[in-house]
Design an enzyme around this catalytic site. Sequence first.
Site: not given
Ligand code: AHR
Length: 494
Positions: A175, A294
């Site tokens: 990210e 994610e």
């Molecule tokens: O999963 C929690 C957070 O969400 C992670 O650290 C990040 O990559 C995302 O924004």
Amino acid sequence: MSSSATVVADPLARIGRINPEHYSHFIEHLGECVYDGIWVGPHSPIPNTDGIRQFTIDALKAVGPAVFRWPGGCFADHYHWRDGIGDPASRPRTRNIFWGGTESNRFGTHEFIGFCRKIDAIPYICGNVGTGSPQEMMDWLEYCNGDSDLTIVDQRRANGEAAPLGIKYWGVGNENWGCGGNMRPQEYAAKYRNYVTYLARMNLGVQLIAVGHDAAWNRELLRALAGARFLPRLQALSIHRYFSLERQAFNYDESEYHDLIADAHVLEDDIAQADGILKNYEDPTNPVGLIVDEWGLWDRGRATPESGLRQANCLRDAVVAATCLNIFTARADRVTMTNIAQTINVLQCLIETRGPDAWLTPTYHVYQFYREHVGHDSLTTHVNSQPLAVQNRPGRPVSQLSASTSLSEDGSQVSFAITNRHYSESVECTLRLPEKTLGDAAARLLAGDQAMSANSASSPDAVAPTDLAVRSTNDALTIQLPPHSIAILTAGVG
Ligand code: AHR
């Protein structure tokens, strides 16, 4: 009330192979995911092997081989891997900038690899672009995968790993449009080119994963890489998706529940968006993998940094998980890996722990069901069922059933994964593979009295799989699915 529905899969329309990577996981140094969920330490009264909680080992082994992405998340872009190797007593205590508290560095590269080995998992390391350097990531890669007489490789040997660790997946940041440095796409493209220039030249057989995001970011990133003649070096692009941000697990009515199910379909749009942009730029003979590393439900009201992103997990979440896995399975032509956030104690997890207690969430059982797809080819699947009453996707119906189907390479075994997403109505579902006969069928069901049914330390099996009756009629199989339930059915194909 009950309705009827059909699921018809085309045995000639194979979409792509479903590899273990498809149903994978993400663990971060956040809340009680790594520390407590995985690592309890070798001297803990909690049963463990080499410091890893035994319950976690046994449970994750039972869902089958998959990838584990580590150490973050936001944590990855300020993690310095050297802090986590060598004598544990000498490791520095460092700050966990995003999630708070002190990082002991007790769980580092060797502990992560030890954890993966115990559960037959494939490691995926996310490197530091935000506060790190190409040299630091090159050193980490050399330390892990190198097999020469370099000093850094000898250091790994001295730390107990004689053979190269063979870590295939390496993320170039996380990210970086947000917590990974708040970069613009052109800035990240420059960083990516810089890192990959050196990492790729090491020839250590890895797949490097670039950070993707929304359409604007992906377009700018790919344009910048293409302009620099760098596209041939793009092997995989990752995207993230959290949804239902304002909804809480135990506080909703039928209409909110259906809207939440509909929210999950944003993943179809995300994948289509990234796919379209990649097609504009990639060499079609060498397509770029899309990784959703994610994803999941995030109940923002409860899962805050102060609570270690803990949220209640219920049957509704398992229905959402099945919906998402069906979406990913249907796009096995493009999606090469997905990683739910996060495996233990954080967000939409598979396992929860509280001190010595540990139990499985309903989402865990979905992952067990989808083992049946792994190694098969995903098939084009047509669902005919009534639409759900949803408010948040005008003009885009969301059907009561969601399903995915897979067929073994030799065509002799089929698996249907089906979820009835209605809040209160059951459905009689007929399954077919046209021109084929289906026999020797067996099915399992995950259901509960309410969509908010959950497991806990005192009731660990409140939501657990049971056998499901299958009726065989004229080349079709029929099952009865209660509301908010998930089924997996396997059958021989003749
Ligand atoms: O999963 C929690 C957070 O969400 C992670 O650290 C990040 O990559 C995302 O924004």
